[in-house]
Write a protein that holds these residues in place. Structure first.
Motif, PDB file in Angstrom:
ATOM      1  N   ARG A 120       0.824  -1.210   0.000  1.00  0.00           N
ATOM      2  CA  ARG A 120       0.000   0.000   0.000  1.00  0.00           C
ATOM      3  C   ARG A 120       0.862   1.266   0.000  1.00  0.00           C
ATOM      4  NH1 ARG A 120      -5.388   0.773   2.495  1.00  0.00           N
ATOM      5  NH2 ARG A 120      -5.787   3.011   2.683  1.00  0.00           N
ATOM      6  N   ALA A 121       1.867   1.292   0.873  1.00  0.00           N
ATOM      7  CA  ALA A 121       2.706   2.487   0.977  1.00  0.00           C
ATOM      8  C   ALA A 121       3.515   2.714  -0.292  1.00  0.00           C
ATOM      9  CB  ALA A 121       3.634   2.373   2.181  1.00  0.00           C
ATOM     10  N   SER A 124       1.697   4.311  -3.501  1.00  0.00           N
ATOM     11  CA  SER A 124       0.916   5.511  -3.168  1.00  0.00           C
ATOM     12  C   SER A 124       0.942   6.567  -4.263  1.00  0.00           C
ATOM     13  CB  SER A 124       1.439   6.143  -1.874  1.00  0.00           C
ATOM     14  OG  SER A 124       1.212   5.317  -0.766  1.00  0.00           O
ATOM     15  N   THR A 139      -1.685  10.026  -7.710  1.00  0.00           N
ATOM     16  CA  THR A 139      -1.750   9.341  -6.419  1.00  0.00           C
ATOM     17  C   THR A 139      -2.718   8.165  -6.473  1.00  0.00           C
ATOM     18  OG1 THR A 139      -3.501  10.809  -5.614  1.00  0.00           O
ATOM     19  CG2 THR A 139      -1.219  11.476  -5.192  1.00  0.00           C
ATOM     20  N   VAL A 143      -5.765   7.626  -1.619  1.00  0.00           N
ATOM     21  CA  VAL A 143      -5.172   8.831  -1.029  1.00  0.00           C
ATOM     22  C   VAL A 143      -6.231   9.920  -0.925  1.00  0.00           C
ATOM     23  CG1 VAL A 143      -3.539  10.718  -1.444  1.00  0.00           C
ATOM     24  CG2 VAL A 143      -2.811   8.342  -1.738  1.00  0.00           C
ATOM     25  N   LEU A 188       1.492  12.401   1.924  1.00  0.00           N
ATOM     26  CA  LEU A 188       0.206  11.829   1.525  1.00  0.00           C
ATOM     27  C   LEU A 188      -0.537  11.304   2.747  1.00  0.00           C
ATOM     28  CD1 LEU A 188       1.145   9.805  -1.693  1.00  0.00           C
ATOM     29  CD2 LEU A 188       0.219  12.126  -1.537  1.00  0.00           C
ATOM     30  N   ASP A 190      -3.971   8.918   3.932  1.00  0.00           N
ATOM     31  CA  ASP A 190      -5.079   8.024   3.596  1.00  0.00           C
ATOM     32  C   ASP A 190      -5.633   7.461   4.901  1.00  0.00           C
ATOM     33  OD1 ASP A 190      -3.470   5.877   4.415  1.00  0.00           O
ATOM     34  OD2 ASP A 190      -2.854   5.360   2.388  1.00  0.00           O
ATOM     35  N   ARG A 207       9.842   5.962  -0.058  1.00  0.00           N
ATOM     36  CA  ARG A 207       9.185   6.168   1.235  1.00  0.00           C
ATOM     37  C   ARG A 207      10.232   6.464   2.307  1.00  0.00           C
ATOM     38  NH1 ARG A 207       6.368   1.156   4.454  1.00  0.00           N
ATOM     39  NH2 ARG A 207       5.380   2.311   6.162  1.00  0.00           N
TER      40      ARG A 207
END
Length: 378
Positions: A120-121, A124, A139, A143, A188, A190, A207
């Motif tokens: 998921r990360a 993004s 994105t 997000v 970001l 979410d 990240r």
């Protein structure tokens, strides 16, 4: 193979598919942009991917194959971005970005980025385009908010970016050259929280995390932002190497001789998409300094990683009184440190401070609580 070149066979995921999917990655990104129905553009993108001509600028992150698609890929985006028409495609292993000028098809570019195993990360955001030092991102559909912030100034707050069909308004990228006076990153938000991503010159931003290897967290809270600030500019050393994420781990704090306060020892480690090529920097930060100083660096080593979170590094340091010292620090679990060569000395525990002279060279050796020995990172 011919099916892979047919725009009518491109996989287009419905807009709400991600909400009910067990997966949260690029495979559930919907097709977005104002040109998803432009079959001529999509056909050109697929044809160039299959056989880029000599006039096409091709780039690929390290370890990323640049061959054509094995079958019909997934369409993530097709639309106008600044002065280009852009198509983003995904084949389960790679993100592929095709771009051509708005006023023609000469001078097309094709970029590849490896994204296998993206969670998921890691899924993004993707770079839509770069122009005049600014970056636009597409994105993930989950997000809910985007902003830019200066990693060098943790107290300055974040500036909101507008999201239009998942695409951000342009944000200033990190400085490419000259003095490093700022380092802008993408923030970001979410449902799972807030995370920071940094552009390192490739399609997929990296990240940023903090913490001990094996239990890292997104660098989003006030403490994490303060922890990253002195080391933001060192991210420039990790450009264009297929970096998936960079972690900053404060592995030791050392009281400085001559009552000069306490210094932090931080290890920044860049993990890559391909595995291998990891870059590790041991950095030393004294009170009042804007930037950390790189004390040691290495590639393709387990130091500061989840498999073997051990590190030992040293630096020559001059006190305010004008005295020179060899300072060294090991991570938790270091039971003793010794220095040989141009400087000799030893200490129990994970910290060493030995009076010396300017320019002295030393070999460091640490002994761990389990009896293993580690050399100084270099």
């Amino acid at each position: 193979a011919q099916a892979a070149l047919n725009p009518a066979l491109l996989l287009k995921v419905p807009a709400a598919a991600w909400e009910s999917s067990a997966r949260t990655d690029f495979s559930v990104w919907p097709a977005r942009g104002d040109l998803t129905g432009d079959s001529a553009l999509l056909r050109r993108a697929l044809a160039v991917w299959a056989r880029p001509g000599e006039s096409v600028q091709v780039s690929a992150t390290p370890g990323t194959p640049s061959g054509g698609p094995a079958g019909p890929p997934q369409l993530l985006y097709a639309g106008a971005v600044d002065n280009a028409r852009v198509v983003l495609l995904y084949d389960g292993l790679r993100i592929v970005r095709y771009a051509e000028p708005r006023d023609g098809t000469e001078g097309a570019a094709l970029d590849f980025a490896r994204v296998d195993g993206a969670d998921r990360a890691a899924s993004s955001a993707v770079v839509l385009g770069r122009a005049d030092g600014n970056i636009r991102y597409l994105t993930a559909p989950w997000v809910t908010g985007a902003a830019e912030r200066d990693l060098l100034k943790p107290g300055s707050g974040a500036m909101d970016l507008t999201l239009t069909g998942g695409a951000t308004s342009p944000m200033a990228g990190p400085a490419q050259s000259g003095a490093c006076t700022s380092w802008n990153v993408l923030q970001l938000t979410d449902a799972s929280g807030t995370r920071l991503l940094t552009d390192l010159g490739e399609l997929v931003p990296a990240r940023l995390t903090t913490g001990r290897p094996g239990s890292v967290k997104d660098a989003s809270g006030a403490g994490a932002l303060r922890a990253w600030a002195p080391y933001a500019c060192s991210l420039g050393a990790m450009r264009s190497s297929g970096v998936r994420g960079v972690n900053a781990w404060t592995y030791a704090s050392q009281p400085l001789p001559d009552t000069n306060g306490t210094a932090d020892w931080v290890c920044t480690r860049a993990e890559t998409w391909q595995g291998g090529g990891e870059r590790v920097l041991a950095q030393f930060h004294t009170p009042g300094s804007t930037y950390g100083a790189v004390a040691a660096k290495a590639e393709n080593v387990p130091a500061c990683g989840a498999k073997d979170p051990q590190v030992l590094a040293g630096v020559l340091w001059k006190s305010q009184a004008g005295s020179w010292y060899l300072l060294a620090a090991g991570s938790r679990g270091t039971s003793s440190i010794s220095a040989t060569g141009g400087v000799t000395g030893s200490a129990q525990g994970n910290l060493l401070a030995v009076r010396t002279r300017q320019g002295a060279q030393a070999e460091l050796k640490g002994t761990l609580a389990d009896g293993r020995t580690v050399g100084g990172l270099r």
